[in-house]
Design a protein around this motif. Structure first.
Motif, PDB file in Angstrom:
ATOM      1  N   SER A 116       1.680  24.847  32.041  1.00  0.00           N
ATOM      2  CA  SER A 116       1.593  26.298  31.931  1.00  0.00           C
ATOM      3  C   SER A 116       1.289  26.950  33.271  1.00  0.00           C
ATOM      4  O   SER A 116       0.371  26.522  33.986  1.00  0.00           O
ATOM      5  N   HIS A 122      -0.269  29.477  33.648  1.00  0.00           N
ATOM      6  CA  HIS A 122      -1.591  30.112  33.555  1.00  0.00           C
ATOM      7  C   HIS A 122      -2.730  29.105  33.547  1.00  0.00           C
ATOM      8  O   HIS A 122      -3.874  29.468  33.290  1.00  0.00           O
ATOM      9  N   PHE A 123      -2.420  27.857  33.823  1.00  0.00           N
ATOM     10  CA  PHE A 123      -3.425  26.797  33.902  1.00  0.00           C
ATOM     11  C   PHE A 123      -3.279  26.190  35.292  1.00  0.00           C
ATOM     12  O   PHE A 123      -2.422  25.366  35.531  1.00  0.00           O
ATOM     13  N   GLU A 171      -7.414  30.593  24.705  1.00  0.00           N
ATOM     14  CA  GLU A 171      -7.725  31.258  25.969  1.00  0.00           C
ATOM     15  C   GLU A 171      -6.951  32.579  25.999  1.00  0.00           C
ATOM     16  O   GLU A 171      -5.746  32.595  26.241  1.00  0.00           O
ATOM     17  N   TYR A 172      -7.646  33.687  25.747  1.00  0.00           N
ATOM     18  CA  TYR A 172      -6.984  34.993  25.764  1.00  0.00           C
ATOM     19  C   TYR A 172      -7.007  35.527  27.195  1.00  0.00           C
ATOM     20  O   TYR A 172      -7.790  36.424  27.542  1.00  0.00           O
ATOM     21  N   ASP A 173      -6.136  34.979  28.015  1.00  0.00           N
ATOM     22  CA  ASP A 173      -6.169  35.262  29.449  1.00  0.00           C
ATOM     23  C   ASP A 173      -5.291  36.466  29.798  1.00  0.00           C
ATOM     24  O   ASP A 173      -4.390  36.377  30.629  1.00  0.00           O
ATOM     25  N   TYR A 174      -5.562  37.575  29.140  1.00  0.00           N
ATOM     26  CA  TYR A 174      -4.862  38.823  29.422  1.00  0.00           C
ATOM     27  C   TYR A 174      -5.827  39.955  29.102  1.00  0.00           C
ATOM     28  O   TYR A 174      -6.840  39.759  28.421  1.00  0.00           O
ATOM     29  N   TYR A 194      -6.529  39.531  20.559  1.00  0.00           N
ATOM     30  CA  TYR A 194      -7.669  38.656  20.849  1.00  0.00           C
ATOM     31  C   TYR A 194      -8.203  37.984  19.592  1.00  0.00           C
ATOM     32  O   TYR A 194      -9.251  37.342  19.624  1.00  0.00           O
ATOM     33  N   ARG A 201      -9.480  22.273  28.669  1.00  0.00           N
ATOM     34  CA  ARG A 201      -9.321  23.730  28.722  1.00  0.00           C
ATOM     35  C   ARG A 201      -8.436  24.119  27.549  1.00  0.00           C
ATOM     36  O   ARG A 201      -7.517  23.384  27.190  1.00  0.00           O
ATOM     37  N   ASP A 235      -3.625  28.751  26.770  1.00  0.00           N
ATOM     38  CA  ASP A 235      -3.505  30.098  27.320  1.00  0.00           C
ATOM     39  C   ASP A 235      -2.195  30.742  26.888  1.00  0.00           C
ATOM     40  O   ASP A 235      -1.434  30.165  26.117  1.00  0.00           O
ATOM     41  N   HIS A 236      -1.904  31.917  27.423  1.00  0.00           N
ATOM     42  CA  HIS A 236      -0.718  32.630  26.936  1.00  0.00           C
ATOM     43  C   HIS A 236       0.583  32.149  27.591  1.00  0.00           C
ATOM     44  O   HIS A 236       1.651  32.687  27.329  1.00  0.00           O
ATOM     45  N   SER A 279      -2.070  21.306  33.880  1.00  0.00           N
ATOM     46  CA  SER A 279      -2.158  22.349  34.894  1.00  0.00           C
ATOM     47  C   SER A 279      -1.045  22.239  35.924  1.00  0.00           C
ATOM     48  O   SER A 279      -0.364  21.211  36.048  1.00  0.00           O
TER      49      SER A 279
END
Length: 256
Positions: A41, A43-44, A61-64, A72, A104, A107-108, A129
């Protein structure tokens, strides 16, 4: 076929969308039914390739930021797989690629697309990652270490975007494609379909408008990892290529 893929991961809006792209994801899930998924990802990020290993249900993981409350609260209760995580780690270590297991959540870059492809959340997911600072040759090498996982029923996904410049992001999803973005995307499509590795590893200097399209490489390197993990004797194919959203964001996706 479970051969590796690069999928555009869409924006957080993808979570609840019913669009041509999400309908494609649904069809993809119906025709590709792996035993497990390994997903890189955008985002990782980590300096060392990091595998999020667990046998439990993944955390979210709400990474926004700045979205309505329901964004959320969404859940995607897929489990992980410590067995698959260890397979990935072993393969990377055999190629002398630094690697670690450290948990972890999803994520999105992960759950929006998988929620449409596999809504039952019944396939183990192993997030991995990316390090955007590694040179393109090393991104390919990470993928090459995982080549052949499809023979064990494991699908490798690179999740990102070919063109990702938030400073050039148009809030209107139907804004016409910007010329620079279209030229860059066309160049990448041509080189990927020709499996022109030499040009792709030099995209920063050869591709038109590369610095504008990829100001930072975290969303681009999942393409190189997925490409590296594919069969070098197989011709890459376009999976989805229907629109550019927000002026410069392409959902172009490939299978290798």
């Amino acid at each position: 076929m479970l051969s590796p893929v690069f999928l555009a991961h869409g924006s957080p809006f993808t979570i609840f969308e019913d669009s041509n792209f999400t309908q494609f994801l649904n069809r993809f899930g119906q025709s590709h039914r792996p035993k497990a998924i390994v997903i890189f990802s955008a985002h990782f990020e980590n300096e060392i390739t990091t595998i999020a290993a667990t046998d439990g249900v993944h955390e979210m993981e709400y990474d926004y930021y700045g979205f309505p409350p329901e964004y959320y609260q969404v859940q995607y209760p897929a489990r992980g797989s410590s067995i698959v995580a260890s397979i990935v780690e072993e393969r990377l270590r055999k190629r002398h690629i630094p690697v670690q297991q450290k948990y972890r959540g999803m994520d999105h870059g992960v759950f929006p697309i998988l929620r449409h492809a596999y809504p039952e959340a019944d396939i183990p997911i192993v997030p991995v990652s990316v390090n955007p600072y590694l040179p393109p040759e090393q991104q390919l090498a990470i993928g090459e270490a995982l080549r052949g996982l499809e023979e064990d029923g494991i699908l490798v996904i690179g999740s990102g975007f070919l063109s990702h410049n938030l400073y050039e992001f148009d809030r209107d999803p139907e804004a016409p494609p910007r010329a620079w973005a279209a030229e860059f995307i066309d160049w990448i499509r041509e080189k990927v379909l020709a499996r022109d590795i030499k040009s792709l590893v030099a995209y920063e200097t050869l591709a038109p408008h590369a610095k504008r399209a990829v100001p930072r490489a975290e969303h681009f390197v999942p393409l190189l990892i997925a490409l590296g993990s594919g069969n070098p004797d197989k011709k890459p194919q376009v999976l989805y290529d229907e629109e550019v959203k927000h002026g410069s964001m392409s959902n172009l996706s490939f299978q290798f």
